[in-house]
Scaffold this motif. Structure first.
Motif, PDB file in Angstrom:
ATOM      1  N   LEU A   5      31.680  25.478 -30.462  1.00 10.92           N
ATOM      2  CA  LEU A   5      30.634  24.512 -30.176  1.00 10.92           C
ATOM      3  C   LEU A   5      30.987  23.159 -30.758  1.00 10.92           C
ATOM      4  O   LEU A   5      31.352  23.045 -31.922  1.00 10.92           O
ATOM      5  N   LEU A   8      26.398  18.941 -31.648  1.00 13.49           N
ATOM      6  CA  LEU A   8      25.410  18.515 -30.672  1.00 13.49           C
ATOM      7  C   LEU A   8      24.431  17.558 -31.321  1.00 13.49           C
ATOM      8  O   LEU A   8      24.101  17.676 -32.488  1.00 13.49           O
ATOM      9  N   LEU A  10      21.140  17.237 -31.441  1.00 15.85           N
ATOM     10  CA  LEU A  10      19.874  17.901 -31.161  1.00 15.85           C
ATOM     11  C   LEU A  10      18.732  17.107 -31.761  1.00 15.85           C
ATOM     12  O   LEU A  10      18.777  16.706 -32.911  1.00 15.85           O
ATOM     13  N   GLU A  15      15.320  21.446 -31.606  1.00 11.35           N
ATOM     14  CA  GLU A  15      15.583  22.397 -32.674  1.00 11.35           C
ATOM     15  C   GLU A  15      14.341  23.230 -32.992  1.00 11.35           C
ATOM     16  O   GLU A  15      14.422  24.413 -33.265  1.00 11.35           O
ATOM     17  N   LEU A  18      13.944  26.260 -30.587  1.00 12.73           N
ATOM     18  CA  LEU A  18      14.915  27.345 -30.588  1.00 12.73           C
ATOM     19  C   LEU A  18      14.278  28.565 -31.242  1.00 12.73           C
ATOM     20  O   LEU A  18      13.732  28.481 -32.345  1.00 12.73           O
ATOM     21  N   CYS A  46      16.245  30.602 -24.409  1.00  8.93           N
ATOM     22  CA  CYS A  46      16.797  29.582 -25.297  1.00  8.93           C
ATOM     23  C   CYS A  46      17.727  28.645 -24.521  1.00  8.93           C
ATOM     24  O   CYS A  46      18.603  29.101 -23.786  1.00  8.93           O
ATOM     25  N   LEU A  48      20.156  26.991 -25.612  1.00  5.07           N
ATOM     26  CA  LEU A  48      21.529  27.042 -26.138  1.00  5.07           C
ATOM     27  C   LEU A  48      22.123  28.445 -26.088  1.00  5.07           C
ATOM     28  O   LEU A  48      23.138  28.716 -26.731  1.00  5.07           O
ATOM     29  N   ARG A  49      21.537  29.346 -25.297  1.00 11.60           N
ATOM     30  CA  ARG A  49      21.962  30.736 -25.263  1.00 11.60           C
ATOM     31  C   ARG A  49      23.447  30.884 -24.920  1.00 11.60           C
ATOM     32  O   ARG A  49      24.185  31.581 -25.607  1.00 11.60           O
ATOM     33  N   GLU A  51      25.942  28.670 -25.079  1.00  9.28           N
ATOM     34  CA  GLU A  51      26.806  28.100 -26.119  1.00  9.28           C
ATOM     35  C   GLU A  51      26.821  28.982 -27.365  1.00  9.28           C
ATOM     36  O   GLU A  51      27.868  29.156 -27.995  1.00  9.28           O
ATOM     37  N   CYS A  52      25.673  29.534 -27.700  1.00 10.94           N
ATOM     38  CA  CYS A  52      25.576  30.428 -28.863  1.00 10.94           C
ATOM     39  C   CYS A  52      26.445  31.665 -28.648  1.00 10.94           C
ATOM     40  O   CYS A  52      27.198  32.072 -29.529  1.00 10.94           O
TER      41      CYS A  52
END
Length: 120
Positions: A5, A8, A10, A15, A18, A46, A48-49, A51-52
């Protein structure tokens, strides 16, 4: 090409939305299979799923829920089994769930066997 990652920018608002920031972080690292299923379901919406999940795959996370998938010993597992010998119907359900986990990884673009190790 690295899947890590990038930093970012954010906003506080993102945030705050999330799931891993709104709920108890221990939920994502629980030993209880039902609690891990709750964490997986919370990851579903989410932003950012993907990317996570990509970051967790690259780091071979040793355990926990990352990007809506359960990691155990650096591999994606369809579900965490409770202690003890599994029942026959649980073994059959695990096979079905393994196929579903592979499909989710493929949909995320992470299905290459050399990238993601699925637990047997």
């Amino acid at each position: 090409m690295s899947l890590a990652l990038a930093p970012l920018d954010l906003s506080v608002e993102l945030e705050a939305n999330l799931p891993c920031r709104k709920f108890d972080p221990d939920l994502w690292f629980s030993d209880s299979p039902p609690e891990l299923e709750v964490a997986k379901s919370l990851c579903g919406d989410c932003p950012l799923r993907v990317e996570c999940l990509a970051g967790a795959v690259e780091r071979a996370e040793p355990w926990g829920v990352w990007g809506g998938e359960i990691f155990e010993r650096g591999a994606v597992v369809p579900r965490k089994r409770p202690r003890g010998r599994p029942r026959k119907e649980d073994v059959a359900r695990d096979a079905t769930l393994r196929v579903e986990a592979e499909a989710r990884l493929e949909a995320s673009g992470l299905a290459r066997r050399d990238t993601v190790r699925l637990a047997a």
